[in-house]
Scaffold this motif. Structure first.
Motif, PDB file in Angstrom:
ATOM      1  N   ASN A 191      28.021  -7.510  46.950  1.00 45.97           N
ATOM      2  CA  ASN A 191      27.632  -7.592  45.549  1.00 45.97           C
ATOM      3  C   ASN A 191      26.775  -8.795  45.196  1.00 45.97           C
ATOM      4  OD1 ASN A 191      28.133  -5.652  43.727  1.00 45.97           O
ATOM      5  ND2 ASN A 191      30.285  -6.164  43.464  1.00 45.97           N
ATOM      6  N   HIS A 192      27.280  -9.976  45.560  1.00 43.70           N
ATOM      7  CA  HIS A 192      26.596 -11.201  45.138  1.00 43.70           C
ATOM      8  C   HIS A 192      25.206 -11.310  45.752  1.00 43.70           C
ATOM      9  CE1 HIS A 192      30.274 -12.488  43.299  1.00 43.70           C
ATOM     10  NE2 HIS A 192      30.920 -12.289  44.442  1.00 43.70           N
ATOM     11  N   PHE A 193      25.124 -11.004  47.040  1.00 43.49           N
ATOM     12  CA  PHE A 193      23.835 -11.111  47.703  1.00 43.49           C
ATOM     13  C   PHE A 193      22.871 -10.043  47.193  1.00 43.49           C
ATOM     14  CE2 PHE A 193      26.408 -13.670  50.469  1.00 43.49           C
ATOM     15  CZ  PHE A 193      25.551 -14.682  50.852  1.00 43.49           C
ATOM     16  N   GLN A 194      23.403  -8.867  46.920  1.00 41.17           N
ATOM     17  CA  GLN A 194      22.538  -7.795  46.432  1.00 41.17           C
ATOM     18  C   GLN A 194      22.008  -8.128  45.047  1.00 41.17           C
ATOM     19  OE1 GLN A 194      21.487  -5.459  48.251  1.00 41.17           O
ATOM     20  NE2 GLN A 194      22.857  -5.690  49.985  1.00 41.17           N
ATOM     21  N   GLN A 195      22.871  -8.668  44.206  1.00 39.87           N
ATOM     22  CA  GLN A 195      22.435  -8.974  42.839  1.00 39.87           C
ATOM     23  C   GLN A 195      21.417 -10.101  42.815  1.00 39.87           C
ATOM     24  OE1 GLN A 195      26.283  -9.575  41.120  1.00 39.87           O
ATOM     25  NE2 GLN A 195      26.225  -7.642  40.011  1.00 39.87           N
ATOM     26  N   THR A 196      21.624 -11.084  43.684  1.00 42.09           N
ATOM     27  CA  THR A 196      20.750 -12.253  43.653  1.00 42.09           C
ATOM     28  C   THR A 196      19.547 -12.113  44.580  1.00 42.09           C
ATOM     29  OG1 THR A 196      22.157 -13.228  45.346  1.00 42.09           O
ATOM     30  CG2 THR A 196      22.592 -13.879  43.080  1.00 42.09           C
ATOM     31  N   GLY A 197      19.607 -11.148  45.502  1.00 43.21           N
ATOM     32  CA  GLY A 197      18.510 -10.988  46.440  1.00 43.21           C
ATOM     33  C   GLY A 197      18.447 -12.107  47.480  1.00 43.21           C
TER      34      GLY A 197
END
Lengths: 521, 629
Positions: free
Chosen positions: B466-472
């Motif tokens: 989630n976190h990496f996907q949201q922040t790219g």
């Protein structure tokens, strides 16, 4: 059902529930009017009808020289036009040409030492010695791969000829940057194009990963610790989705965490405290990621550690040399004068275990990625590639035997992919990065057919890149195979454009499904 | 602003020094001299301070992990002082000569210098001797920054043991590592030359034995090295600006830097090179040729025609080396080289997601070190480590990185006072004395043993999270932090703590001795560690002595509870202050200490060892240990 198994099922369900569903919906990509948003969660309805199916992708890392695995053996003249037969193949490959000689297929045991046509030969000689003719003598399978010939004759193997990474059908004259796949001939980009099923490099996630995302969202597959996708040995981008991260499992029985044996009360408690301590971490995302990976490692090793020893189904099966099915016969038996790597074999043995476990755990669908390295044969190709093909052939045959012993022959399909084919032209003692190549599809429901046409291999041909190295432009997109397999897997037509954004360029009529290869009998 | 780091005041240094294991040893010495400790030693853990935290951070970024000695050196010399001192240090030791030493020790009867070339007998065990030499340097070399930068470079200009001759001629890897050590603070352009002529690279990417086109035999030059040299070792795929962002054309499209035609032209440059002493040109067989010297040139197999590379002409008729050097000059002058290499060095040392501004600051130093020199790695490395994005603690999610498994493992061993394994006799009848024995650990990384030329991970790996996907954002190291490597890492840590600890040995723990004897030759690695300093600290905190009986430890009634808790907290504090770049939460400390309050082993010394071992293992398998931020 014994108590252990019930406990396992509970454990699996429990762990899946505790990891919690994530429900973030960002657009995966948006191109040519297709976006994830077009497919509402829950719209896709699939009824698996209680059956089990698995797909196994065997990735041949480095770019397999399939032009020497499946050789055009027809003579030119008459029905066979210039460029399409053995003579042109021979001219282009020169010192790397496999001869046209038709080899004798062995008996039922295929390749016992005496029947092996190369017994006591060197790999270099064996590699070029001849072929097993198939498909009315139009093609010949390299003599190092007798088991593949056997699988063909048993109607369990199909060939997909001159396929590869393509965005849209092209020929030499039409090759422009806008239609040419991004970074042709670069390993990582072509592997990525296959993983994402997008030659143009726009899609970020793997095709199987995106399917897992979709099916999870729509509750088509249950949440489970093992997940739908499992990569053996190393991470496989094809299996990683927006939120679905594939399990990466070693080849072989899972090694357990020392000092954290779940069957010993004190050690179980020790492991529990480690988890509790890690659960306190909320500071930032790198650590958060580590926390998740470590917890998953503990949960998965526990689950699989218990389940592993309950699998047993092919203990008595034997290989073509009389060896235990998943043992690699030694070099004297094989008679090729070189050792075969048992890497792929171990991975496939692991897959049979995980199929059995997955099925016992109540999973309906599994996708596996296994791999074999060494295909980047820039040098010493005749020696190296011979051993690779010998081992690929043996390993696939053994795997099919194991599936048969499990009674799952009709429920598992195996197929190959590779970075690219190789140059027809020799670089001295090997070949460089090409484009199109052949792939194979294996399984009980597969019909023995050759899909696709022999390309014109002449220098000036429209099917050649114009740099004179003999890089063949593929005619079939890799997705035409994958989509056909996905269709069999239960993927609805509505979901296909999301999984395979370029597939519509390969339709033969109004229906997207006309792009699927007709692989099944 | 960083000048203040250099001029750190004496009081702070003294205070910080008190936290170290060293001070414990001093306390012990005092103890032995006086017979008892004076009360001033009871309080020897002052508050954590930012200078010390930054020293720990710097050591995770720029070495194979902090030790009390290294921390105090940084506190004395300041950040810049320490970096300057490290940059000035020559390479401490040749990995090749150490590999040869170990090989001759292990197999005294082998004919190592047949044909006057080391290991022309293609002894496959040399790979373990090379690996042991590599680890010895990582664990003990004084020139830690050079070692660490060489490791980073080995993940950019990648060679790997996976190409068959190298598996049995692994002395080539030692030679290659020496080359990286030599150029680690030199010039990247010179590094590219050295890499191009090196036997390991020649064999790995197959320009060894590459010949000019032969129309009769329908052959043309091998493109392998030509492609990877441009794609991975120098310019990358797309034209970028100094800040690492793609430079777009007028249609807003990314611009590829080179074409397939460039690859084919460059392939022609790399023709005519082969191993010294290879009797048949192009033969690639583990029995032939020297892996110790740069490759040699054969004019008649070289394509000496004119080449056009990246729009520039390399004239016809140049000799082999002139041809290569001309091509490397053209490649090295491409604007994308600076950001492409700078970003990856930052990723390996400091941060997975450097800001464009950070990349630009470093690329600018790559372009010009202030004296008009392009590609000066010493200046680049210094700028990377002195940058505010590396030095200022931050909660910014993009900053920092996960440790590489090798660094995480080496760091723990260094902290635990690693020394060589006790002498043992090899199956070949040699006596191994003072060897740090290491075979592959399979912890997601083994040095010079990546699965492909794309290293263990690629720079742009984005986890399905989630976190990496949201922040790219990216986390390359997360590629390898999977079940199997984590299991092996955890088990490797326990091997050290359970079976290699001199402290346990000194206790005469029968189970330990048995385990040590039984497993020695089957281990993936064999060294000694010593947890004495931590045990002494524990006992001092319990009993004000270090007599080794730990008699107070298991007295957990009444005030004994408070004493035990106090002592455990002291140990945790040292772990925290020596190994972590961010403080633990009080909640974490409470839970860990609370879980260790109940004695399990009756013998005080064994209970002490159990407690220390458990604390280390739990902490090292926690996110707190793996984040460098």
């Amino acid at each position: 059902m014994n108590i252990n198994r019930r406990r396992l099922l509970q454990l699996g369900a429990l762990l899946a529930a505790s990891s919690g569903p994530s429900t973030i919906a960002a657009p995966l990509f948006s191109t040519e009017g297709v976006s994830l948003r077009d497919i509402e969660p829950g719209e896709d309805t699939v009824d698996f009808d209680g059956d089990y199916k698995a797909l196994v992708c065997v990735f041949l890392y480095g770019g397999n020289d399939a032009w020497n695995l499946l050789v055009p053996i027809q003579n030119e003249g008459g029905a066979v036009a210039a460029g399409y037969g053995y003579q042109t193949y021979y001219q282009r490959r020169a010192a790397l040409s496999v001869t046209q000689e038709a080899l004798m297929m062995g008996g039922a045991s295929i390749a016992s030492a005496a029947e092996n046509p190369y017994h006591s030969a060197t790999p270099e000689k064996a590699y070029l010695k001849g072929v097993y003719p198939i498909a009315n003598d139009t093609w010949g399978i390299n003599g190092c791969a007798p088991e593949l010939a056997r699988l063909w004759h048993d109607n369990k193997l199909a060939w997909v000829v001159n396929t590869g990474v393509l965005a849209t059908p092209v020929t030499r004259g039409l090759l422009r940057p806008s239609v040419s796949p991004a970074f042709l001939f670069a390993h990582n980009h072509q592997q990525r194009a296959l993983a994402t099923a997008d030659a143009m490099g726009r899609v970020r996630y793997g095709w199987a990963g995106r399917l897992a995302d979709e099916w999870t969202k729509a509750n088509i597959i249950q949440k489970h610790l093992l997940g739908m996708n499992i990569a053996i040995g190393r991470r496989a981008p094809a299996l990683d989705g927006h939120l679905s991260s594939a399990l990466v499992h070693r080849a072989g029985k899972p090694s357990g965490f020392h000092g954290m044996n779940p069957d010993k009360l004190d050690q179980q408690r020790y492991a529990h405290v480690l988890s509790e301590l890690n659960n306190l971490y909320r500071r930032e995302m790198f650590g958060g990621l580590f926390k998740e990976r470590q917890q998953k490692a503990m949960d998965v090793t526990e689950l699989l550690g218990r389940a592993w020893d309950e699998t047993h189904s092919f203990e008595h099966a034997v290989g073509p040399y009389g060896e235990p099915l998943f043992d690699m016969p030694d070099r004297r038996l094989i008679g090729l004068g070189g050792d075969l790597s048992n890497s792929l074999l171990q991975q496939l043995e692991t897959v049979t275990k995980l199929i059995e476990i997955g099925k016992n755990q109540g999973l309906k669908r599994q996708v596996f990625m296994v791999g074999m390295g060494g295909f980047d044969t820039h040098s010493a190709q005749t020696g190296k590639h011979a051993l690779l093909l010998r081992s690929l052939s043996l390993d696939l045959w053994k795997f099919q035997q194991a599936l048969s012993a499990l009674g799952l022959e009709d429920q598992v399909v195996t197929f190959t992919q590779s970075d690219f084919g190789r140059t027809l032209q020799n670089n001295g003692d090997g070949t460089d990065h090409g484009w199109g190549g052949h792939q194979l599809v294996m399984g009980g429901p597969i019909a023995a057919r050759v899909h696709g046409d022999m390309p014109d291999l002449r220098r000036e041909s429209q099917q050649m890149v114009d740099d004179d190295r003999g890089r063949v432009i593929p005619a079939l997109a890799a997705e035409q195979t994958t989509a056909a397999l996905m269709h069999w897997f239960g993927v609805s037509n509505a979901l296909m454009p999301m999984l395979f954004p370029n597939l519509h360029h390969f339709q033969r009529n109004d229906s997207l499904s006309s792009s699927y290869l007709n692989l099944f009998s | 602003m960083f000048a203040s780091f250099g001029g750190c005041n004496r009081a702070v240094v003294a205070m910080a020094l008190c936290v170290l294991g060293l001070s414990v040893n001093e306390a012990i010495a005092n103890n032995e001299a006086k017979g008892a400790l004076s009360t001033e030693h009871r309080v020897f853990l002052p508050s954590y301070n930012l200078l010390r935290q930054d020293a720990v951070r710097l050591l995770w970024q720029a070495s194979f992990g902090p030790t009390p000695e290294a921390i105090s050196t940084i506190l004395e010399q300041g950040t810049e002082g320490w970096i300057n001192q490290q940059l000035a240090m020559p390479a401490s030791r040749s990995q090749l000569s150490r590999t040869i030493e170990i090989a001759m020790m292990a197999e005294p009867d082998a004919s190592w210098f047949d044909k006057s070339v080391f290991n022309s007998i293609a002894n496959g065990r040399v790979r373990h001797y090379q690996s042991s030499a590599w680890w010895e340097q990582a664990l003990t070399a004084p020139d830690q920054l050079r070692q660490r930068v060489a490791f980073a470079l080995s993940q950019i200009t990648v060679v790997s043991i996976t190409e068959p001759p190298l598996y049995k001629r692994s002395e080539a890897l030692a030679v290659y590592n020496d080359l990286l050590l030599k150029h680690a603070f030199g010039n990247y352009r010179e590094l590219l030359s050295a890499v191009s002529y090196s036997p390991a690279m020649g064999v790995y990417l197959s320009h060894q034995g590459n010949r000019k086109a032969n129309p009769k035999r329908q052959t043309s030059p091998d493109e392998n090295y030509a492609r990877e040299l441009m794609q991975l070792f120098s310019i990358g795929l797309y034209r970028t600006t100094l800040d690492g962002q793609p430079a777009l054309d007028q249609d807003g499209q990314k611009v590829p830097v080179y074409t397939q035609q460039d690859v084919m032209e460059l392939a022609r440059v790399f023709t005519g090179w082969d191993l010294v002493g290879n009797t048949g040109f192009g033969r690639k067989n583990r029995f032939f040729g020297s892996y110790l010297q740069p490759m040699e040139f054969t004019q008649k197999l070289h394509d000496s025609g004119e080449k056009t590379l990246l729009g520039q002409i390399i004239p016809a008729g140049l000799g082999g080396e002139q041809d290569v050097e001309a091509a490397l000059d053209i490649i090295f002058s491409q604007p994308s080289v600076a950001p492409f290499i700078s970003r990856q060095l930052i990723q390996r040392l400091v941060s997975s997601n450097p800001s464009p501004a950070y990349i630009k600051r470093i690329s600018s130093v790559f372009v010009d070190n202030g004296q008009g020199i392009r590609g000066d790695l010493a200046s680049v490395v210094k700028a990377i480590l002195m940058d505010s994005e590396a030095r200022i603690p931050t909660e910014n999610n993009a900053h920092g990185k996960l440790k590489e498994p090798i660094v995480a493992f080496a760091g723990l061993l260094r902290f635990l006072n690693v020394t060589p394994a006790p002498a043992w006799v090899t199956p070949q009848g040699g006596k191994m004395v003072d060897v740090y024995w290491f075979k592959p650990l399979n912890i997601g990384q083994d040095p010079l043993r990546s699965p492909s030329v794309f290293n263990f991970y690629e720079p742009d790996y984005q986890p399905s999270d989630n976190h990496f996907q949201q922040t790219g954002l990216f986390s390359p190291e997360a590629v390898v932090l999977e079940t199997e490597p984590l299991v092996n890492f955890s088990n490797g840590v326990l091997t050290a703590l359970n079976s290699s600890d001199m402290a346990a040995y000194d206790m005469g723990d029968a189970a330990f001795l048995k385990s040590m004897k039984k497993h020695r030759h089957r281990w993936k690695y064999n060294v000694r560690i010593d947890s004495h300093p931590l045990l002494n600290l524990l006992e001092l905190s319990l009993e004000l002595n270090t007599d080794g009986d730990f008699k107070q430890l298991n007295r957990v009634q009444g005030a004994g509870v408070i004493v035990r808790e106090h002592a455990l907290r002291k140990v945790l504090e040292v772990l925290e202050h020596t190994l972590l770049t961010q403080p633990l939460t009080e909640e974490y400390r409470q839970l860990m200490v609370g879980q260790l309050m109940q004695p399990i082993r009756k013998n005080g010394a064994k209970e002490a060892h159990r407690v220390i071992k458990t604390m280390i293992h739990w902490l090292v398998m926690s996110p707190n240990y793996w984040v460098v931020k």
